[in-house]
Every structure is written in C-alpha cells, then in structure tokens.
Motif scaffolding. Structure first.
Motif, PDB file in Angstrom:
ATOM      1  N   GLY A  65       0.734  -1.400   0.113  1.00  0.00           N
ATOM      2  CA  GLY A  65      -0.146   0.118   0.014  1.00  0.00           C
ATOM      3  C   GLY A  65       0.804   1.445   0.069  1.00  0.00           C
ATOM      4  N   LEU A  66       1.888   1.419  -0.769  1.00  0.00           N
ATOM      5  CA  LEU A  66       2.780   2.468  -1.099  1.00  0.00           C
ATOM      6  C   LEU A  66       3.922   2.789   0.183  1.00  0.00           C
ATOM      7  N   ASN A  67       3.527   2.461   1.257  1.00  0.00           N
ATOM      8  CA  ASN A  67       4.447   2.576   2.508  1.00  0.00           C
ATOM      9  C   ASN A  67       5.590   1.478   2.449  1.00  0.00           C
ATOM     10  N   GLY A  68       5.245   0.332   1.618  1.00  0.00           N
ATOM     11  CA  GLY A  68       6.230  -0.413   1.368  1.00  0.00           C
ATOM     12  C   GLY A  68       6.703  -0.090  -0.369  1.00  0.00           C
ATOM     13  N   HIS A  69       6.386   0.886  -0.813  1.00  0.00           N
ATOM     14  CA  HIS A  69       6.674   1.263  -2.060  1.00  0.00           C
ATOM     15  C   HIS A  69       6.233   0.361  -3.286  1.00  0.00           C
ATOM     16  N   GLY A  70       5.214  -0.334  -3.062  1.00  0.00           N
ATOM     17  CA  GLY A  70       4.299  -0.867  -3.945  1.00  0.00           C
ATOM     18  C   GLY A  70       2.823  -0.423  -3.798  1.00  0.00           C
ATOM     19  N   VAL A  71       2.154  -0.611  -4.692  1.00  0.00           N
ATOM     20  CA  VAL A  71       0.737  -0.277  -4.855  1.00  0.00           C
ATOM     21  C   VAL A  71      -0.434  -1.646  -4.376  1.00  0.00           C
ATOM     22  N   ALA A  72      -1.329  -1.125  -3.808  1.00  0.00           N
ATOM     23  CA  ALA A  72      -2.410  -2.286  -3.458  1.00  0.00           C
ATOM     24  C   ALA A  72      -3.101  -2.775  -4.527  1.00  0.00           C
TER      25      ALA A  72
ATOM     26  N   ASP B 219     -16.484   3.059  -2.012  1.00  0.00           N
ATOM     27  CA  ASP B 219     -16.830   1.551  -2.212  1.00  0.00           C
ATOM     28  C   ASP B 219     -15.811   0.691  -1.265  1.00  0.00           C
ATOM     29  N   GLY B 220     -14.765   1.302  -0.795  1.00  0.00           N
ATOM     30  CA  GLY B 220     -14.075   0.659   0.327  1.00  0.00           C
ATOM     31  C   GLY B 220     -12.532   0.277  -0.453  1.00  0.00           C
ATOM     32  N   ALA B 221     -12.307   0.727  -1.663  1.00  0.00           N
ATOM     33  CA  ALA B 221     -10.779   0.540  -2.206  1.00  0.00           C
ATOM     34  C   ALA B 221      -9.891   0.580  -1.338  1.00  0.00           C
ATOM     35  N   PRO B 222      -8.623  -0.005  -1.106  1.00  0.00           N
ATOM     36  CA  PRO B 222      -7.556  -0.010  -0.101  1.00  0.00           C
ATOM     37  C   PRO B 222      -6.702   1.279  -0.679  1.00  0.00           C
ATOM     38  N   HIS B 223      -6.173   1.750   0.517  1.00  0.00           N
ATOM     39  CA  HIS B 223      -4.945   2.590   0.372  1.00  0.00           C
ATOM     40  C   HIS B 223      -4.036   2.308  -0.457  1.00  0.00           C
ATOM     41  N   GLY B 224      -3.500   3.067  -1.287  1.00  0.00           N
ATOM     42  CA  GLY B 224      -2.291   2.432  -2.279  1.00  0.00           C
ATOM     43  C   GLY B 224      -3.148   2.161  -3.626  1.00  0.00           C
ATOM     44  N   SER B 225      -4.475   2.329  -3.726  1.00  0.00           N
ATOM     45  CA  SER B 225      -5.084   1.850  -5.033  1.00  0.00           C
ATOM     46  C   SER B 225      -4.637   2.733  -6.075  1.00  0.00           C
ATOM     47  N   VAL B 226      -4.458   2.541  -7.357  1.00  0.00           N
ATOM     48  CA  VAL B 226      -4.122   3.269  -8.532  1.00  0.00           C
ATOM     49  C   VAL B 226      -5.021   2.943  -9.741  1.00  0.00           C
TER      50      VAL B 226
ATOM     51  N   ASP C 272       8.544   6.340 -23.090  1.00  0.00           N
ATOM     52  CA  ASP C 272       7.755   5.283 -22.774  1.00  0.00           C
ATOM     53  C   ASP C 272       6.906   5.333 -21.494  1.00  0.00           C
ATOM     54  N   ARG C 273       5.631   5.149 -21.715  1.00  0.00           N
ATOM     55  CA  ARG C 273       4.662   5.667 -20.609  1.00  0.00           C
ATOM     56  C   ARG C 273       4.754   4.374 -19.401  1.00  0.00           C
ATOM     57  N   ASP C 274       5.035   3.361 -20.101  1.00  0.00           N
ATOM     58  CA  ASP C 274       5.127   2.103 -19.158  1.00  0.00           C
ATOM     59  C   ASP C 274       6.525   2.362 -18.055  1.00  0.00           C
ATOM     60  N   THR C 275       7.423   2.858 -18.525  1.00  0.00           N
ATOM     61  CA  THR C 275       8.683   2.972 -17.833  1.00  0.00           C
ATOM     62  C   THR C 275       8.363   4.138 -16.816  1.00  0.00           C
ATOM     63  N   LEU C 276       7.897   5.311 -17.556  1.00  0.00           N
ATOM     64  CA  LEU C 276       7.473   6.587 -16.663  1.00  0.00           C
ATOM     65  C   LEU C 276       6.464   6.090 -15.539  1.00  0.00           C
ATOM     66  N   LEU C 277       5.572   5.403 -15.687  1.00  0.00           N
ATOM     67  CA  LEU C 277       4.367   5.226 -14.722  1.00  0.00           C
ATOM     68  C   LEU C 277       5.187   4.289 -13.535  1.00  0.00           C
ATOM     69  N   ARG C 278       5.887   3.275 -13.895  1.00  0.00           N
ATOM     70  CA  ARG C 278       6.775   2.528 -12.946  1.00  0.00           C
ATOM     71  C   ARG C 278       7.699   3.600 -11.962  1.00  0.00           C
ATOM     72  N   VAL C 279       8.336   4.274 -12.705  1.00  0.00           N
ATOM     73  CA  VAL C 279       9.303   5.153 -12.038  1.00  0.00           C
ATOM     74  C   VAL C 279       8.492   6.087 -11.124  1.00  0.00           C
ATOM     75  N   LEU C 280       7.509   6.556 -11.530  1.00  0.00           N
ATOM     76  CA  LEU C 280       6.624   7.485 -10.858  1.00  0.00           C
ATOM     77  C   LEU C 280       5.996   6.825  -9.731  1.00  0.00           C
ATOM     78  N   LEU C 281       5.445   5.664  -9.809  1.00  0.00           N
ATOM     79  CA  LEU C 281       4.588   5.252  -8.671  1.00  0.00           C
ATOM     80  C   LEU C 281       5.878   4.715  -7.651  1.00  0.00           C
TER      81      LEU C 281
ATOM     82  N   TYR D   1       6.321   8.883   0.081  1.00  0.00           N
ATOM     83  CA  TYR D   1       4.714   8.677   1.156  1.00  0.00           C
ATOM     84  C   TYR D   1       5.340   8.001   2.213  1.00  0.00           C
ATOM     85  N   ALA D   2       6.276   7.086   1.992  1.00  0.00           N
ATOM     86  CA  ALA D   2       6.696   6.389   3.266  1.00  0.00           C
ATOM     87  C   ALA D   2       7.614   7.198   4.088  1.00  0.00           C
ATOM     88  N   ASP D   3       8.282   7.959   3.568  1.00  0.00           N
ATOM     89  CA  ASP D   3       9.020   8.837   4.322  1.00  0.00           C
ATOM     90  C   ASP D   3       8.420   9.938   5.045  1.00  0.00           C
TER      91      ASP D   3
END
Length: 299
Positions: free
Chosen positions: A28-35, A56-63, A206-215, A222-224
């Motif tokens: 959920g982002l605090n561990g640097h990954g998305v939920a 509707d209850g989507a978890p923290h870190g949803s994208v 490349d949007r895939d590369t940019l999205l991965r680095v961005l998130l 966010y974790a800090d």
C-alpha cells in the motif's frame, strides 16, 4: 479497422504486466508498492473513478490509470484535454495515518515525486510551479506562436499538473491525480503555454517506464512522509520541494478570489505548504493553494 496499435508511437499500457511489476501484497505504498492497479480504456476522469472506488472501500494505495479521459479535471474546475494514449493520466488513493492538518503537503509530495521521476526518465531540466504544475524552463525569447500564451507561466512551459481531492466524510481519504503530456504533437497542445516530453526532446517517452518510476518514487516519498507523521521538514519533503520549486525567489502576482491581488516576492513555503509572499511593506503573506486563482511571475 481502427486499433490502439495503429499509432506505434502511442502503444497501450498492459495492465497485467504493470500489476505484476508494481503490486506488492499488503504494501500500500508505504512499502513502495501499490495495493491495486487498473488500466481503463476511457474514463471521464481518473480522479472521479477512484473517488467512487474509494467510497466503495478501495484500499489505500489503489491506483487508476486511463488511456483517455473525456472530462479530465484540473485545479478550480479547469479541463485537462489530450488525445488517447498521448499522456500519463493516473490517480492514487491515500488513506493517511498522519494528522489531517498535514495533508496539505500531499499535492506537493506528488509534485516532488513526479518531478524526480520525469527528470530521471527524460533527462530534462524539470521544475515545479507552485502549487501544482510540472514545468520546463523556457527561453527569454518568445515565438510568434506564443502570443496568446498564459502569462502565469512566463516563458516556462507546462508539462503536467496535479490535483488532490478529498472525500470520505468521517473517514476521510485523498485522491491525488497526476497528468503528464508525453507524446503530444504541436498541433495537439491544449494551450500555447503547454509542451510535452516528446516536443522537449526527452530521452525516453515510454509511458510504461515513466509510470513504474513515478509510482515507486511516489511510494518512497510517501513512506518517508508517513513515517515522520506527516512532518514535511523532518521527512525531507519540504527541503526537496523548495529545491525543485521555480516559483521561489521570484517576484510574483497572486490573484485571489474576489479580485484581491497580492504583489510581492515569493520567499518560501511555510509549515502548511503555503507560499510565502513578502509584500512591499515587508509583511509576509501566506497563500494557500485553495486560495489562489492565478499565480503569475512579475517582470
């Protein structure tokens, strides 16, 4: 027959590949990954879609990522328009544990993360315009095509924007929306003051590369910030924002609701993320992101 693959410069994102790369169970982002992560072909707005999922209850870190938006939202109800797959349109759901009075830093946190990610991937000189824009420095000379450019950007060019919206009532949450112009061509730009990574000569578009680095970058910041209980100074966020913000140390004109105008010198960012403007009488006026209609550089 029309296909998303017809424009080879704008290939579609692959939801399953991105999920495998970015989703870390329980992180959920605090561990640097998305939920959770969805790539939608078309939505009115990624923020609107994720605000609905949050209710509707989507978890923290949803994208939520969209290939196209039919009613993309900017600050103060301004529209965000771009052709399908020409940009990165993404929203992130946050359910912060930090005190709500520190949540004003979340759009600025997003700005720091986006600026860092874009600069790393594109190898361009990228800056932030307070409160919510990603910009590329412009030259002192304007072309004839720039005659109608938005003067709130001076000679700079807008590459992207950030919009944070809160919902949830008694159990509040924040959705942070990010839009970046990636492969827009000159005739597709929504305004004379806009640009894209491709037009600016980015090394990678490349949007895939940019999205991965961005998130991943967003998750790290966010974790800090969360680990420091939302304290922007202690987490290093405030210093990083000040270093990236092109608005600081410049004369500015802040246009506020009701026609009030504040002239002065942008001297800093306060503990609540507000811009500090020193006026001619020596007073320092804090201006919140929700209070400013336009912020223009003064010559």
């Amino acid at each position: 027959m029309a296909s998303v693959y017809n424009d080879l410069n704008r290939p579609p994102l692959n939801e399953h590949i991105l999920q495998r790369a970015l989703m870390v169970p329980g992180a959920g982002l605090n561990g640097h990954g998305v939920a959770a992560l969805r790539v939608l072909p078309e939505v009115e707005s990624t923020n609107t879609a994720l605000l609905g999922a949050a209710a509707d209850g989507a978890p923290h870190g949803s994208v939520v990522v969209a290939e196209a938006q039919t009613a993309g939202k900017g600050r103060l109800g301004r529209a965000w328009v771009a052709p399908p797959r020409s940009g990165l349109f993404v929203s992130i759901l946050l359910r912060p544990e930090a005190p709500p009075n520190r949540w004003g830093w979340l759009p600025l946190l997003a700005g720091v993360a986006v600026r860092s990610a874009v600069a790393r991937v594109s190898e361009l000189d990228v800056s932030l315009k307070w409160p919510n824009d990603l910009i590329l420095p412009g030259s002192a000379e304007r072309s004839n095509a720039d005659a109608n450019a938005d003067t709130s950007y001076g000679t700079d060019r807008k590459l992207g924007g950030i919009l944070a919206e809160q919902g949830g009532g008694a159990e509040p949450y924040v959705v942070v929306g990010i839009g970046i112009n990636v492969t827009l061509r000159t005739d597709e730009l929504p305004a004379p003051h806009a640009t894209s990574l491709e037009l600016a000569g980015a090394k990678v578009t490349d949007r895939d590369t940019l999205l991965r680095v961005l998130l991943r970058t967003f998750g790290s910041w966010y974790a800090d910030w969360s680990g420091a209980d939302g304290d922007a100074e202690r987490s290093g966020l405030a210093a990083a924002y000040r270093a990236a913000c092109a608005t600081l140390d410049r004369p500015v004109r802040a246009e506020l609701p009701g026609g009030t105008v504040v002239f002065g010198h942008a001297t800093g960012i306060d503990a609540d993320g507000r811009l500090l403007v020193r006026t001619a009488d020596g007073a320092s006026s804090p201006i919140g992101a929700g209070d400013v209609v336009h912020l223009r550089p003064e010559q």
